[in-house]
Design a protein around this motif. Structure first.
Motif, PDB file in Angstrom:
ATOM      1  N   ARG A   6       0.826  -1.201   0.000  1.00 42.17           N
ATOM      2  CA  ARG A   6       0.000   0.000   0.000  1.00 42.17           C
ATOM      3  C   ARG A   6       0.865   1.258   0.000  1.00 42.17           C
ATOM      4  O   ARG A   6       1.989   1.259   0.456  1.00 42.17           O
ATOM      5  CB  ARG A   6      -0.877   0.050   1.253  1.00 42.17           C
ATOM      6  CG  ARG A   6      -1.815  -1.108   1.404  1.00 42.17           C
ATOM      7  CD  ARG A   6      -3.079  -0.847   0.576  1.00 42.17           C
ATOM      8  NE  ARG A   6      -4.116  -1.801   0.876  1.00 42.17           N
ATOM      9  CZ  ARG A   6      -4.327  -2.909   0.173  1.00 42.17           C
ATOM     10  NH1 ARG A   6      -3.557  -3.202  -0.828  1.00 42.17           N
ATOM     11  NH2 ARG A   6      -5.306  -3.725   0.489  1.00 42.17           N
ATOM     12  N   ARG A   7       0.287   2.329  -0.492  1.00 46.10           N
ATOM     13  CA  ARG A   7       0.900   3.648  -0.454  1.00 46.10           C
ATOM     14  C   ARG A   7       0.649   4.217   0.933  1.00 46.10           C
ATOM     15  O   ARG A   7      -0.423   4.041   1.503  1.00 46.10           O
ATOM     16  CB  ARG A   7       0.243   4.512  -1.519  1.00 46.10           C
ATOM     17  CG  ARG A   7       0.688   5.923  -1.552  1.00 46.10           C
ATOM     18  CD  ARG A   7      -0.098   6.637  -2.659  1.00 46.10           C
ATOM     19  NE  ARG A   7       0.422   7.946  -2.908  1.00 46.10           N
ATOM     20  CZ  ARG A   7      -0.043   9.048  -2.327  1.00 46.10           C
ATOM     21  NH1 ARG A   7      -1.028   8.983  -1.478  1.00 46.10           N
ATOM     22  NH2 ARG A   7       0.491  10.206  -2.611  1.00 46.10           N
ATOM     23  N   ILE A   8       1.634   4.924   1.473  1.00 51.26           N
ATOM     24  CA  ILE A   8       1.446   5.568   2.773  1.00 51.26           C
ATOM     25  C   ILE A   8       1.729   7.060   2.616  1.00 51.26           C
ATOM     26  O   ILE A   8       2.696   7.453   1.976  1.00 51.26           O
ATOM     27  CB  ILE A   8       2.328   4.946   3.872  1.00 51.26           C
ATOM     28  CG1 ILE A   8       2.005   5.569   5.222  1.00 51.26           C
ATOM     29  CG2 ILE A   8       3.789   5.043   3.530  1.00 51.26           C
ATOM     30  CD1 ILE A   8       2.609   4.840   6.389  1.00 51.26           C
ATOM     31  N   ALA A   9       0.840   7.867   3.155  1.00 50.99           N
ATOM     32  CA  ALA A   9       0.986   9.318   3.070  1.00 50.99           C
ATOM     33  C   ALA A   9       0.952   9.898   4.484  1.00 50.99           C
ATOM     34  O   ALA A   9       0.232   9.409   5.349  1.00 50.99           O
ATOM     35  CB  ALA A   9      -0.125   9.928   2.230  1.00 50.99           C
ATOM     36  N   VAL A  10       1.734  10.950   4.685  1.00 56.47           N
ATOM     37  CA  VAL A  10       1.821  11.601   5.991  1.00 56.47           C
ATOM     38  C   VAL A  10       1.645  13.099   5.794  1.00 56.47           C
ATOM     39  O   VAL A  10       2.233  13.685   4.887  1.00 56.47           O
ATOM     40  CB  VAL A  10       3.194  11.327   6.650  1.00 56.47           C
ATOM     41  CG1 VAL A  10       3.327  12.069   7.956  1.00 56.47           C
ATOM     42  CG2 VAL A  10       3.407   9.840   6.840  1.00 56.47           C
ATOM     43  N   ARG A  11       0.840  13.712   6.660  1.00 55.14           N
ATOM     44  CA  ARG A  11       0.666  15.161   6.673  1.00 55.14           C
ATOM     45  C   ARG A  11       1.068  15.655   8.055  1.00 55.14           C
ATOM     46  O   ARG A  11       0.726  15.028   9.054  1.00 55.14           O
ATOM     47  CB  ARG A  11      -0.785  15.550   6.427  1.00 55.14           C
ATOM     48  CG  ARG A  11      -1.223  15.331   5.033  1.00 55.14           C
ATOM     49  CD  ARG A  11      -2.630  15.859   4.820  1.00 55.14           C
ATOM     50  NE  ARG A  11      -3.140  15.274   3.596  1.00 55.14           N
ATOM     51  CZ  ARG A  11      -4.334  14.758   3.463  1.00 55.14           C
ATOM     52  NH1 ARG A  11      -5.185  14.764   4.465  1.00 55.14           N
ATOM     53  NH2 ARG A  11      -4.704  14.237   2.316  1.00 55.14           N
ATOM     54  N   ARG A  19       2.601  23.607   6.941  1.00 58.02           N
ATOM     55  CA  ARG A  19       2.081  22.280   6.638  1.00 58.02           C
ATOM     56  C   ARG A  19       2.932  21.630   5.560  1.00 58.02           C
ATOM     57  O   ARG A  19       3.409  22.293   4.650  1.00 58.02           O
ATOM     58  CB  ARG A  19       0.648  22.408   6.148  1.00 58.02           C
ATOM     59  CG  ARG A  19       0.050  21.105   5.727  1.00 58.02           C
ATOM     60  CD  ARG A  19      -1.358  21.307   5.216  1.00 58.02           C
ATOM     61  NE  ARG A  19      -1.757  20.088   4.522  1.00 58.02           N
ATOM     62  CZ  ARG A  19      -2.755  19.985   3.700  1.00 58.02           C
ATOM     63  NH1 ARG A  19      -3.491  21.032   3.442  1.00 58.02           N
ATOM     64  NH2 ARG A  19      -3.046  18.865   3.129  1.00 58.02           N
ATOM     65  N   ASP A  20       3.107  20.329   5.659  1.00 57.98           N
ATOM     66  CA  ASP A  20       3.794  19.580   4.611  1.00 57.98           C
ATOM     67  C   ASP A  20       3.169  18.208   4.500  1.00 57.98           C
ATOM     68  O   ASP A  20       2.495  17.735   5.420  1.00 57.98           O
ATOM     69  CB  ASP A  20       5.284  19.457   4.901  1.00 57.98           C
ATOM     70  CG  ASP A  20       6.093  19.115   3.647  1.00 57.98           C
ATOM     71  OD1 ASP A  20       5.523  19.146   2.532  1.00 57.98           O
ATOM     72  OD2 ASP A  20       7.278  18.816   3.773  1.00 57.98           O
ATOM     73  N   GLU A  21       3.385  17.595   3.375  1.00 61.07           N
ATOM     74  CA  GLU A  21       2.811  16.283   3.098  1.00 61.07           C
ATOM     75  C   GLU A  21       3.811  15.500   2.264  1.00 61.07           C
ATOM     76  O   GLU A  21       4.509  16.056   1.415  1.00 61.07           O
ATOM     77  CB  GLU A  21       1.512  16.482   2.319  1.00 61.07           C
ATOM     78  CG  GLU A  21       0.800  15.221   1.965  1.00 61.07           C
ATOM     79  CD  GLU A  21      -0.535  15.503   1.281  1.00 61.07           C
ATOM     80  OE1 GLU A  21      -0.984  14.606   0.567  1.00 61.07           O
ATOM     81  OE2 GLU A  21      -1.097  16.591   1.469  1.00 61.07           O
ATOM     82  N   ASP A  22       3.902  14.210   2.505  1.00 62.21           N
ATOM     83  CA  ASP A  22       4.784  13.358   1.721  1.00 62.21           C
ATOM     84  C   ASP A  22       4.166  11.976   1.620  1.00 62.21           C
ATOM     85  O   ASP A  22       3.324  11.603   2.435  1.00 62.21           O
ATOM     86  CB  ASP A  22       6.163  13.262   2.367  1.00 62.21           C
ATOM     87  CG  ASP A  22       7.250  12.958   1.354  1.00 62.21           C
ATOM     88  OD1 ASP A  22       6.924  12.659   0.180  1.00 62.21           O
ATOM     89  OD2 ASP A  22       8.431  13.010   1.719  1.00 62.21           O
ATOM     90  N   ALA A  23       4.574  11.221   0.611  1.00 61.74           N
ATOM     91  CA  ALA A  23       4.048   9.873   0.417  1.00 61.74           C
ATOM     92  C   ALA A  23       5.164   8.948  -0.024  1.00 61.74           C
ATOM     93  O   ALA A  23       6.115   9.365  -0.679  1.00 61.74           O
ATOM     94  CB  ALA A  23       2.948   9.896  -0.636  1.00 61.74           C
ATOM     95  N   VAL A  24       5.023   7.691   0.354  1.00 61.11           N
ATOM     96  CA  VAL A  24       5.958   6.641  -0.050  1.00 61.11           C
ATOM     97  C   VAL A  24       5.137   5.555  -0.726  1.00 61.11           C
ATOM     98  O   VAL A  24       4.102   5.142  -0.215  1.00 61.11           O
ATOM     99  CB  VAL A  24       6.705   6.053   1.168  1.00 61.11           C
ATOM    100  CG1 VAL A  24       7.615   4.928   0.747  1.00 61.11           C
ATOM    101  CG2 VAL A  24       7.480   7.137   1.887  1.00 61.11           C
ATOM    102  N   GLU A  25       5.620   5.116  -1.873  1.00 56.51           N
ATOM    103  CA  GLU A  25       4.916   4.058  -2.586  1.00 56.51           C
ATOM    104  C   GLU A  25       5.822   2.847  -2.702  1.00 56.51           C
ATOM    105  O   GLU A  25       7.034   2.987  -2.840  1.00 56.51           O
ATOM    106  CB  GLU A  25       4.518   4.549  -3.973  1.00 56.51           C
ATOM    107  CG  GLU A  25       3.583   5.741  -3.883  1.00 56.51           C
ATOM    108  CD  GLU A  25       2.919   6.080  -5.190  1.00 56.51           C
ATOM    109  OE1 GLU A  25       2.778   5.181  -6.043  1.00 56.51           O
ATOM    110  OE2 GLU A  25       2.538   7.241  -5.350  1.00 56.51           O
TER     111      GLU A  25
END
Length: 68
Positions: A6-11, A19-25
Motif C-alpha cells: 500500500r501507499r502511505i501518506a503523511v501530513r 504544513r507539509d505532506e509526503d508519500a511513499v509508494e
C-alpha cells in the motif's frame, strides 16, 4: 507492486501553521534494489533536495565532513 502493498501518506503541521505532506509508494514488481557504488564512498549521496529540506551536505568522516 506486491500483493497487499500500500501507499502511505503523511501530513504534518507545525505550531506556526506550516504544513507539509509526503508519500511513499512500494516498488513495482520486478524492481531490483539499488546497488551501492562503494563502501566508504559518498558516491551514493542523494544530493541537494531543497523541497524536502535536504541541503546535499554530509557530515561525518568523509571528504566533505569533519576530520574525526
Amino acid at each position: 507492486m506486491s500483493c497487499g502493498a500500500r501507499r502511505i501518506a503523511v501530513r504534518a503541521w507545525d505550531a506556526e501553521g506550516g504544513r507539509d505532506e509526503d508519500a511513499v509508494e512500494p516498488a513495482r514488481a520486478g524492481a531490483s534494489p539499488p546497488v551501492s557504488k562503494g563502501v566508504g564512498s559518498d558516491a551514493d549521496a542523494l544530493g541537494s533536495w531543497p523541497e524536502k529540506g535536504l541541503l546535499g551536505t554530509q557530515l561525518g568522516p568523509n571528504r566533505n565532513g569533519r576530520h574525526w
